[in-house]
Motif scaffolding. Structure first.
Motif, PDB file in Angstrom:
ATOM      1  N   UNK A  28      10.643  -6.318  -4.149  1.00  0.00           N
ATOM      2  CA  UNK A  28      11.459  -6.902  -3.083  1.00  0.00           C
ATOM      3  C   UNK A  28      12.654  -7.677  -3.641  1.00  0.00           C
ATOM      4  N   UNK A  29      13.279  -7.114  -4.671  1.00  0.00           N
ATOM      5  CA  UNK A  29      14.480  -7.694  -5.260  1.00  0.00           C
ATOM      6  C   UNK A  29      14.249  -8.782  -6.290  1.00  0.00           C
ATOM      7  N   UNK A  30      13.012  -9.190  -6.506  1.00  0.00           N
ATOM      8  CA  UNK A  30      12.702 -10.254  -7.466  1.00  0.00           C
ATOM      9  C   UNK A  30      12.154  -9.643  -8.765  1.00  0.00           C
ATOM     10  N   UNK A  54       0.810  -1.214   0.000  1.00  0.00           N
ATOM     11  CA  UNK A  54       0.000   0.000   0.000  1.00  0.00           C
ATOM     12  C   UNK A  54       0.845   1.267   0.000  1.00  0.00           C
ATOM     13  N   UNK A  55       1.940   1.277   0.700  1.00  0.00           N
ATOM     14  CA  UNK A  55       2.839   2.436   0.721  1.00  0.00           C
ATOM     15  C   UNK A  55       4.239   1.969   0.325  1.00  0.00           C
ATOM     16  N   UNK A  56       4.480   1.762  -0.975  1.00  0.00           N
ATOM     17  CA  UNK A  56       5.763   1.182  -1.393  1.00  0.00           C
ATOM     18  C   UNK A  56       6.912   2.186  -1.349  1.00  0.00           C
ATOM     19  N   UNK A  57       8.083   1.659  -1.185  1.00  0.00           N
ATOM     20  CA  UNK A  57       9.298   2.429  -1.391  1.00  0.00           C
ATOM     21  C   UNK A  57       9.712   2.166  -2.832  1.00  0.00           C
ATOM     22  N   UNK A  68       9.660  -1.926  -3.011  1.00  0.00           N
ATOM     23  CA  UNK A  68       9.949  -2.697  -1.803  1.00  0.00           C
ATOM     24  C   UNK A  68       9.036  -2.216  -0.680  1.00  0.00           C
ATOM     25  N   UNK A  69       8.883  -3.077   0.299  1.00  0.00           N
ATOM     26  CA  UNK A  69       7.961  -2.769   1.406  1.00  0.00           C
ATOM     27  C   UNK A  69       8.464  -3.381   2.690  1.00  0.00           C
ATOM     28  N   UNK A  70       7.948  -2.863   3.766  1.00  0.00           N
ATOM     29  CA  UNK A  70       8.235  -3.469   5.056  1.00  0.00           C
ATOM     30  C   UNK A  70       7.292  -4.661   5.230  1.00  0.00           C
ATOM     31  N   UNK A  71       7.679  -5.658   5.986  1.00  0.00           N
ATOM     32  CA  UNK A  71       6.817  -6.825   6.201  1.00  0.00           C
ATOM     33  C   UNK A  71       5.478  -6.417   6.819  1.00  0.00           C
ATOM     34  N   UNK A  72       4.442  -7.092   6.408  1.00  0.00           N
ATOM     35  CA  UNK A  72       3.114  -6.849   6.952  1.00  0.00           C
ATOM     36  C   UNK A  72       2.321  -5.781   6.233  1.00  0.00           C
TER      37      UNK A  72
END
Length: 178
Positions: free
Chosen positions: A155-157, A102-105, A124-128
């Motif tokens: 997330x790097x993929x 929802x709030x990506x970096x 990328x995102x924080x877990x959860x």
């Protein structure tokens, strides 16, 4: 006094290869010059509901319905719109990436190879963090007709993306969109 100057076959081969390499490098440089203006790229993320409140186009709603039913978390879909304003070419990508939080970096990088250029968007995102409710709007403007390819990662993929052409603007309406 006369000098008898002879090159061995090995030295002749080296000279021929060196001349050939220099000619090939010069030809490649002429065929693929560095653009006068590499262009500019911007990316923003926003919730699907906010995007649709600002730009409610039936084709986009239909596309989102299809994406929601057919995409896995490791894939994406993007609408692509190309336009021209005088000497500038603009390419817009509206990307639906189910794995996007929802709030990506976001990170942007440009890659230039000999015959191609690409824009890489990293998400990328924080877990959860919640997923599946975010759109990415990528806009690239340059002075060349051919726009760079878009590459996505989450997330790097690396994420596989299918691209669909759109004959309408994908940008947020501010009175200047055409």
């Amino acid at each position: 006094m006369s000098a008898n100057f002879r090159l061995s076959p090995f030295r002749r081969a080296i000279i021929v290869l060196l001349v050939f390499f220099l000619l090939a490098a010069g030809l490649l440089w002429l065929l693929n010059p560095v653009p006068a203006d590499p262009g500019g790229t911007g990316v923003t993320s926003l919730p699907v509901a906010d995007y649709l409140a600002e730009n409610d186009v039936p084709q986009i709603r239909e596309w989102l319905d299809i994406c929601g039913a057919s995409l896995d978390l490791d894939s994406a879909s993007a609408l692509v719109h190309r336009s021209r304003d005088r000497d500038l070419f603009r390419t817009q990508y509206l990307v639906y990436l189910p794995a996007a939080p929802d709030l990506p970096q976001l990170s942007i990088s440009r890659n230039r190879r000999l015959f191609s250029e690409s824009i890489s968007i990293g998400v990328s995102a924080s877990p959860g963090a919640g997923t599946g409710n975010t759109l990415l709007l990528v806009t690239h403007t340059c002075d060349r007709r051919r726009s760079p390819d878009l590459k996505l990662s989450c997330n790097g993929q690396t994420v596989k993306c299918r691209f669909l052409e759109a004959d309408f603007s994908l940008g947020l309406t501010d009175g200047t969109e055409r």
